[in-house]
Design a protein around this motif. Structure first.
Motif, PDB file in Angstrom:
ATOM      1  N   GLY A 118       0.835  -1.201   0.000  1.00 32.18           N
ATOM      2  CA  GLY A 118       0.000   0.000   0.000  1.00 32.18           C
ATOM      3  C   GLY A 118       0.864   1.243   0.000  1.00 32.18           C
ATOM      4  N   LYS A 119       0.226   2.396   0.177  1.00 30.07           N
ATOM      5  CA  LYS A 119       0.953   3.647   0.019  1.00 30.07           C
ATOM      6  C   LYS A 119       0.341   4.683   0.947  1.00 30.07           C
ATOM      7  N   VAL A 120       1.190   5.491   1.536  1.00 32.22           N
ATOM      8  CA  VAL A 120       0.673   6.597   2.342  1.00 32.22           C
ATOM      9  C   VAL A 120       0.511   7.787   1.399  1.00 32.22           C
ATOM     10  N   GLU A 121      -0.691   8.313   1.334  1.00 25.41           N
ATOM     11  CA  GLU A 121      -0.921   9.458   0.456  1.00 25.41           C
ATOM     12  C   GLU A 121      -0.931  10.734   1.256  1.00 25.41           C
ATOM     13  N   LEU A 122      -0.155  11.682   0.805  1.00 25.32           N
ATOM     14  CA  LEU A 122      -0.055  12.959   1.511  1.00 25.32           C
ATOM     15  C   LEU A 122      -0.584  14.077   0.637  1.00 25.32           C
ATOM     16  N   GLU A 123      -0.949  15.151   1.306  1.00 20.94           N
ATOM     17  CA  GLU A 123      -1.308  16.366   0.575  1.00 20.94           C
ATOM     18  C   GLU A 123      -0.471  17.490   1.176  1.00 20.94           C
ATOM     19  N   PRO A 124       0.346  18.182   0.473  1.00 24.42           N
ATOM     20  CA  PRO A 124       0.629  18.002  -0.957  1.00 24.42           C
ATOM     21  C   PRO A 124       1.312  16.671  -1.249  1.00 24.42           C
ATOM     22  N   ALA A 125       1.032  16.114  -2.429  1.00 26.15           N
ATOM     23  CA  ALA A 125       1.514  14.787  -2.767  1.00 26.15           C
ATOM     24  C   ALA A 125       3.038  14.729  -2.756  1.00 26.15           C
TER      25      ALA A 125
END
Lengths: 843, 232
Positions: A118-125
Motif C-alpha cells: 500500500g501507500k501513504v498518500e499525503l497532501e501536498p503529494a
C-alpha cells in the motif's frame, strides 16, 4: 387466468392503500440487503487486500516493548531474510503556540520501510520517505483544522518542535492500528525519540510489521508459530486471514444490524397483514359472490395469496433498490478508513432479500387469509350471521388453525433470525423476546378491553354520552383494538427503551459517580516528573476531590502458591487474570477499602507484601499467607499475601484487584497516573498549565472522551430510533386502516345519529374519545414495558443505576395519544362530511 | 330423471346473536319438481331469504334434510357445497353482485373458470349469452360503467353460463324501476325456457309472483300456503 386478472386488478385498484405497507417491507428488505451485501463484499475485499490493510505480510502487536527473548526471536527471522518495520503508537498532547493543547494519537514509523504494502498518500503529494524526517510531522486533516495548521507550521509534541510536512489522506493500515483516540499524527522513530515521550515504562503499543522474502521462502505458519510462542500476549496476524480487529467488529455489527433490519421488516409485514385484513374485510362481498359461484375456499385464498405475494415482491424489489443505495453509500462513508476501490453489488443478496421479504409477508398474512374460510356465502342475504354458540371444545378446534399459524409464524421468524445471526440460539432468543413482548401486550390489551366493557356496562356513574359511545366503539366487533394496541405499543416500547437506556447511560458516564470520582486524568507521568506533578496537583485549590498520584507497573500473575494460573478454570471476563495488568503500590490502606482478612502493612515493611480483592481471592482460591509469583518485563518475583480486601467504590483508572506494598514493586518500570476532580470551568486552564509545565504528560479530560462516546452512541441510536419510529408509524397506519375498515359501519351509525339530531360536534367527540383511549392505552403499555425493559437492561446487563423518569414517560404517552387521534381523524374525515340522506338511501 | 330437483324434510334453522336464540325456520317440508317455476313469498322476517340460502347450499340447516338433484347437501362441508353450487345452481341477486374488478365478459366466464373449465367455446358461449341479454356492445365494460338494469343482465348471463339445472333468484327486480324490472323478468323467463332450468324466485312483489306456476307463502318460519297455478 381470471383469478390472476382479479388479483392483479384488485391489487392495482387498491394500490394507494398499500403504499405505506410496501414502504414498510421495502425499508426492511433494503436495510437487510444493504447491510448483508456490504458486509459480505467488504469481507471479500478484506481478504483480497489483507496485505495492504496490514501494510505487511505478518504483524505482531503488543502493549509494551519487546523483551530480550522476543527481540532474539525476531532477529532469528530477520537473519533468514524476513524484513522488519517497527511502529510505536501512543497518545500524547500536542500544541501550537497560542492554542490549547490537543490529545493526539501518535504513530512513529520508519518511512524507509513502512509501509511494506500500500501507500501513504499525503497532501501536498510527496513520497513519505522524502518529506518525513526527524524534524517533520504529518497530520490528519481534522488536526489541521483544529490547530489551524498549514504545511510548514510548527507544532510542539512533548519537548520538541516539528514542522508540518503534509496532511495524511490515506494510510493503508489505519484500521488495523492500535489507537484511535483523537486526531492522528505520523512521525519518524527518531522524531519520537526527540520528543522525550518514550521513557522506560511509558505506555505505548508496539507493532512489528514483517515482509517475508520470496526466495528462499519462509513458511508463513512457521514464522507465525515461532513469533506467537515468543509473544504470548500479542496479537499475531498474517495475510492469509482477515484481520480479527476488523472482522470481529464487522461480524457483530452485521448481526446486530441484520436483526434490527428484521425487526423493521417484521413491523412492515405486520402492516401488510393488517392491511390485507382490512382489504379482505372490504372484499367480503366479492368473496361471498365467488363462493356462491362455486369457488372453493382454497381458490379464493389463492387469489389473495397472490395479491400478498405481489405486495411482498413489490416491497422486496423496491427494497433491493434501497439496499443497493445503502451498499453504495457505505464505501463512501468508509473511504477515509479503507483504501477500497469499489465494492461489487452481488445479486445473490438481492434475491435473498426479496425472498425474505416475501416469506415474512406471507407468514404474517396466514391468519387473515385463513379467515377467508369463515366467510359465509349466505352473508349476501344477511350481513351479520351469528350461529348457535358452539361448545367449548368445538370452538377450540376452530381456533386450531389460528394457533398453528401463530406457531408457524414464530418458527419461521425464528428460523430467519437464526439464519441471519448464524446462530440458532440467537434466533431463539430473538423470537422468544418478540413473542414475550407480543403476548404481554396482547394480554394487557385483552384485559383492558374486557375491563372497559364491564366498566361501561356496570358503572353506577352516568357517563356523558360522547364518553360512553366512544368507549363502546373500542370493543365493538370489527374494531381491531387489540392489534392496534399491540402494534402501537411495540413501537412505543422500542423507541422509549432505547431513549431511556441511552440517556441513563450517558448521564451515568457524564456524572461518573457524582462525587468521589475524578474527571481529569494525567497519564504518562514518568518518575522524572513525579514529584513536580504531585506538587502541581496539590496546588489545585479548587479540586473537588483530593488529587491522587498512583504508580502503575506492568505485571503478570504466574503462580498461586506454586500452581500455574493456567490451571484454574476461568471463564469470560475472568480470563484476564492470566494477562499482564497495570498494578500499583500503596503505603497506607486507602479509605474506601475494607479489610476482610489478614492485616495491612506499614510503610516501613521491607518484605514483599500484597493485598488481594475478595472476588479475585475467591476465584483463584487465595488466602492470606500464600505466596504469589509475578512476572514483569522478563523478571519474576514472589510476593506474600498479607490481606484480603473489599472495594467499596469503583475508582476508574486504577486496578484495585491486587495492591502491593512499595517494596514488592521496587525496581520495576513505573509510570504514574494522576487523578483529580475539578469544576468543569477550571479544566481548560488546568490542561494548558499542565501542558506548559509537563509537555510529555498526557492530560485526558473525561468530558472530551464522553463526547466521543456520545457521538458513537448517537449514531447507533439514530439508526435504531429510525427503525422504531417506523414501528410507531406502522401502528398509526394500522389504526387508520382499522378505521377505514369499519367505515361502512361508522358511516351508517353517524348517519343515523345525525338523523336523530346529533350534531357534528357530538360525533367528533365520540370518535376522539375512541382514538384517544386507544392511544392513551398503547402509550401507557409501551411506556410501562419500556421502563421495565430499560430497568432490566441497565441493572442486569450494564451495571448502571436506574431511576424512574417521569418526563419521558409522560411525554411519550401524550405524544402517542395525539398520534392516535390524528391518525384516526385522517381516516374519518370522509365519514363525517357525508350527508345522512346519501348514506341511508344507499341502504 | 323423476327425482325432484329439491326435497326438504323437517327443516329448522336457529341463530344466536348472543343474547337469545331466534328460530327463523320452524319445520319446513317441501318438494320442488324439475321444470317448475316457484315463487316464494312472505313479509320481511318471514324467513324466505334464509330458506333460499339453505336451498342454495349457502348455509346449513340446524336440523332436517335437504336433497338437491338427488344429493344430500344438508351436512356437506364448505368446499363440497361450493362445488355443487358451481355445477347445479345459477344465482341472480337483488343487488347484482358482480365482481367490480372484472369486465362483463369476465364476470360471465367466472363460474366456468372457477370450475377449472377452459377453451374457446366458453368465450363463445359467454359472448352469446351477453348478446342474448342485449349487451352486444358492452362486453368489455366494467360493472361501474353499466346501469343497474345492465348489471342485472350481466348477472343473468352469468347465472346461465354453466347450464345449471336450478336457478335461484332473490328479488331480481327489487332494485330496478318497473320498466327495467319487467325487461329483466322477461329475459329471465325466456332464458329459462331456452335453457330448461327449474326456477325458484324469492320476492314480496305479488305481480312478479303471479308469473310463477306455484306460489309458496311463508310466515314466521312456516309454510302457510302452497298454491299451484297454470303458467301465464
Amino acid at each position: 387466468m381470471i383469478a390472476w386478472k382479479m388479483a392483479w386488478r384488485e391489487a392495482r385498484a387498491s394500490a394507494p392503500k398499500f403504499v405505506f405497507v410496501i414502504f414498510g417491507v421495502a425499508a426492511g428488505v433494503g436495510a437487510l440487503t444493504g447491510v448483508r451485501g456490504f458486509s459480505s463484499a467488504f469481507f471479500e475485499a478484506l481478504k483480497r487486500e489483507a496485505r495492504t490493510l496490514m501494510a505487511a505480510d505478518l504483524t505482531v502487536r503488543q502493549f509494551g516493548d519487546a523483551t530480550k527473548p522476543q527481540t532474539q526471536e525476531m532477529d532469528k527471522w530477520i537473519a533468514k531474510g524476513a524484513r522488519l518495520s517497527h511502529i510505536t503508537e501512543t497518545v500524547s498532547m500536542m500544541a501550537r503556540e497560542g492554542e490549547s493543547p490537543v490529545l493526539v494519537s501518535v504513530k512513529a514509523l520508519d518511512p524507509l520501510t513502512y509501509p511494506w504494502y500500500g501507500k501513504v498518500e499525503l497532501e501536498p503529494a510527496a513520497p513519505l520517505a522524502q518529506v518525513l524526517n526527524k524534524d517533520t510531522i504529518a497530520i490528519s486533516d481534522d488536526l489541521s483544522l483544529r490547530l489551524n495548521l498549514q504545511v510548514g507550521s510548527s507544532v510542539k509534541l512533548g519537548a520538541a518542535e516539528y514542522a508540518v510536512c503534509g496532511v495524511v489522506k490515506m494510510e493503508p493500515d489505519r484500521m488495523t492500528g492500535s489507537l484511535n483516540i483523537g486526531p492522528r499524527v505520523m512521525i519518524t522513530r527518531e522524531g519520537l525519540e526527540r520528543s522525550g515521550l518514550m521513557i522506560y515504562g511509558s505506555r505505548a503499543s508496539q507493532r512489528f510489521l514483517f515482509k517475508l522474502p520470496v526466495a528462499p521462502a519462509i513458511d508463513v505458519q512457521q514464522i507465525r508459530d515461532g513469533l506467537k510462542k515468543a509473544f504470548p500476549e500479542a496479537q499475531v496476524v498474517d495475510y492469509r486471514e482477515t484481520n480479527p480487529a476488523i472482522t470481529r467488529a464487522l461480524d457483530r455489527s452485521t448481526t446486530f444490524l441484520s436483526l434490527v433490519s428484521l425487526i423493521a421488516l417484521i413491523v412492515g409485514a405486520l402492516g401488510v397483514a393488517t392491511a390485507i385484513y382490512a382489504h379482505l374485510q372490504q372484499r367480503l362481498d366479492t368473496i361471498a359472490i365467488l363462493k356462491c359461484l362455486g369457488a372453493r375456499s382454497s381458490q379464493i385464498m389463492g387469489i389473495y395469496t397472490m395479491q400478498t405475494m405481489l405486495l411482498g415482491l413489490t416491497g422486496g424489489l423496491a427494497g433491493v433498490i434501497v439496499g443497493a443505495g445503502v451498499q453504495a453509500l457505505f464505501p463512501i462513508l468508509l473511504a477515509r478508513y479503507f483504501p477500497f476501490q469499489s465494492i461489487p453489488w452481488s445479486p445473490s443478496f438481492a434475491l435473498e432479500g426479496i425472498a425474505v421479504g416475501i416469506l415474512v409477508t406471507l407468514l404474517f398474512t396466514i391468519p387473515p387469509l385463513l379467515a377467508v374460510r369463515d366467510v359465509k356465502p349466505a352473508m349476501i342475504f344477511r350481513r351479520e350471521m351469528p350461529e348457535l354458540r358452539a361448545r367449548w371444545a368445538m370452538r377450540l378446534r376452530k381456533q386450531l388453525p389460528s394457533i398453528l399459524s401463530g406457531a408457524l409464524i414464530l418458527a419461521g421468524l425464528g428460523g430467519i433470525a437464526g439464519w441471519l445471526a448464524e446462530s440458532p440460539q440467537m434466533g431463539a432468543y430473538f423470537i422468544g423476546g418478540l413473542a414475550a413482548a407480543l403476548l404481554l401486550l396482547a394480554a394487557i390489551a385483552w384485559l383492558l378491553l374486557r375491563g372497559l366493557k364491564l366498566f361501561v356496562r356496570w358503572s353506577p356513574l352516568r357517563l356523558p354520552m360522547a364518553l360512553r359511545h366512544g368507549m363502546a366503539n373500542i370493543y365493538r366487533p370489527g374494531n381491531h383494538a387489540p392489534s392496534v394496541l399491540v402494534a402501537l405499543g411495540i413501537g412505543v416500547m422500542f423507541t422509549l427503551t432505547i431513549y431511556l437506556v441511552q440517556t441513563t447511560l450517558l448521564q451515568d458516564v457524564a456524572g461518573a459517580a457524582p462525587k468521589g470520582a475524578p474527571n481529569v486524568f494525567l497519564i504518562n507521568v514518568t518518575d522524572r516528573d513525579r514529584e513536580a506533578v504531585s506538587t502541581f496537583l496539590a496546588q489545585q485549590k479548587d479540586a473537588v476531590v483530593k488529587p491522587r498520584l498512583s504508580s502503575l507497573s506492568p505485571a503478570r500473575l504466574v503462580l498461586v502458591n506454586g500452581t500455574p494460573v493456567e490451571k484454574f478454570v476461568l471463564k469470560g471476563f475472568n480470563r484476564r487474570a492470566r494477562f499482564t495488568r497495570q498494578v500499583t503500590w500503596v503505603d497506607a490502606k486507602p479509605d474506601d477499602l475494607q479489610l476482610r482478612k489478614g492485616a495491612w502493612w506499614t510503610a516501613a515493611d521491607q518484605d514483599k507484601l500484597m493485598s488481594v480483592s475478595e472476588s479475585s481471592a475467591e476465584m483463584l482460591k487465595i488466602e492470606p499467607g500464600m505466596t504469589l509469583r509475578w512476572e514483569s518485563v522478563g523478571r519474576s518475583f514472589d510476593v506474600k499475601v498479607a490481606a484480603i480486601h473489599r472495594v467499596e467504590s469503583v475508582r476508574p483508572g486504577s486496578d484495585d484487584e491486587f495492591l502491593f506494598n512499595r517494596a514488592a514493586l521496587q525496581g520495576l518500570p513505573t509510570q504514574w497516573l494522576g487523578t483529580v476532580r475539578l469544576p468543569p470551568p477550571s479544566i481548560a486552564v488546568f490542561q494548558r498549565e499542565a501542558y506548559r509545565r509537563f509537555p510529555s504528560v498526557t492530560v485526558i479530560n473525561v468530558a472530551e472522551v464522553i463526547n466521543i462516546v456520545q457521538d458513537v452512541v448517537d449514531q447507533v441510536s439514530l439508526v435504531v430510533r429510525f427503525i422504531s419510529a417506523f414501528a410507531i408509524l406502522a401502528g398509526a397506519i394500522i389504526l387508520a386502516s382499522t378505521v377505514a375498515g369499519t367505515r361502512l359501519r361508522r358511516t351508517r351509525e353517524s348517519a343515523v345519529l345525525k338523523t336523530l339530531g346529533a350534531r357534528r360536534r357530538l360525533l367528533i367527540s365520540i370518535f376522539s374519545v375512541e382514538f384517544a383511549i386507544l392511544g392513551l392505552v398503547a402509550g401507557i403499555m409501551g411506556a410501562g414495558l419500556a421502563t421495565t425493559f430499560s430497568r432490566l437492561l441497565l441493572i442486569r446487563f450494564l451495571d448502571a443505576k436506574w431511576s424512574f423518569a417521569w418526563a419521558p414517560n409522560l411525554t411519550t404517552i401524550a405524544l402517542t395519544t395525539l398520534l392516535a387521534v390524528a391518525a384516526g381523524w385522517l381516516a374519518s374525515i370522509r365519514i363525517l362530511s357525508q350527508r345522512p340522506l346519501e348514506v341511508l338511501r344507499d341502504e | 330423471m323423476n327425482t325432484p330437483i329439491l326435497a326438504l324434510q323437517a327443516i329448522t334453522k336457529s341463530i344466536d346473536p348472543g343474547t337469545h336464540r331466534v328460530d327463523i325456520l320452524r319445520g319446513i317440508d317441501l318438494t320442488i319438481e324439475r321444470g317448475e317455476f316457484v315463487a316464494i313469498m312472505g313479509a320481511s322476517g318471514s324467513g324466505k331469504s334464509t330458506l333460499l340460502g339453505l336451498l342454495a347450499g349457502l348455509d346449513t340447516p340446524t336440523t332436517g334434510l335437504i336433497q338437491l338433484d338427488g344429493d344430500e347437501i344438508s351436512r356437506l362441508g364448505e368446499d363440497a357445497l361450493a362445488g355443487i353450487r358451481g355445477r347445479k345452481i345459477g344465482f341472480v341477486f337483488q343487488s347484482y353482485q358482480l365482481i367490480p374488478t372484472l369486465t362483463a365478459e369476465e364476470n360471465v366466464l367466472l363460474p366456468a373458470e372457477l370450475a377449472g373449465e377452459t377453451g374457446a367455446e366458453l368465450t363463445t358461449r359467454a359472448k352469446a349469452l351477453l348478446d342474448t341479454v342485449g349487451l352486444q356492445n358492452r362486453h368489455d365494460h366494467y360493472p361501474v360503467q353499466l346501469s343497474g338494469g345492465e348489471q342485472q343482465r350481466v348477472a343473468l348471463a352469468r347465472a346461465f353460463m354453466r347450464k345449471p339445472p336450478l336457478l335461484l333468484a332473490d328479488e331480481p327486480t327489487g332494485n330496478l324501476d318497473s320498466v327495467n324490472g319487467r325487461q329483466i323478468l322477461d329475459l329471465l323467463l325466456s332464458l329459462n325456457r331456452q335453457e330448461g332450468a327449474t326456477l325458484v324466485l324469492v320476492t314480496h312483489d305479488r305481480e312478479l309472483a303471479d308469473c310463477a306456476t306455484r306460489i309458496i307463502t311463508l310466515r314466521d318460519g312456516v309454510v302457510v300456503s302452497d298454491e299451484k297455478r297454470a303458467a301465464q
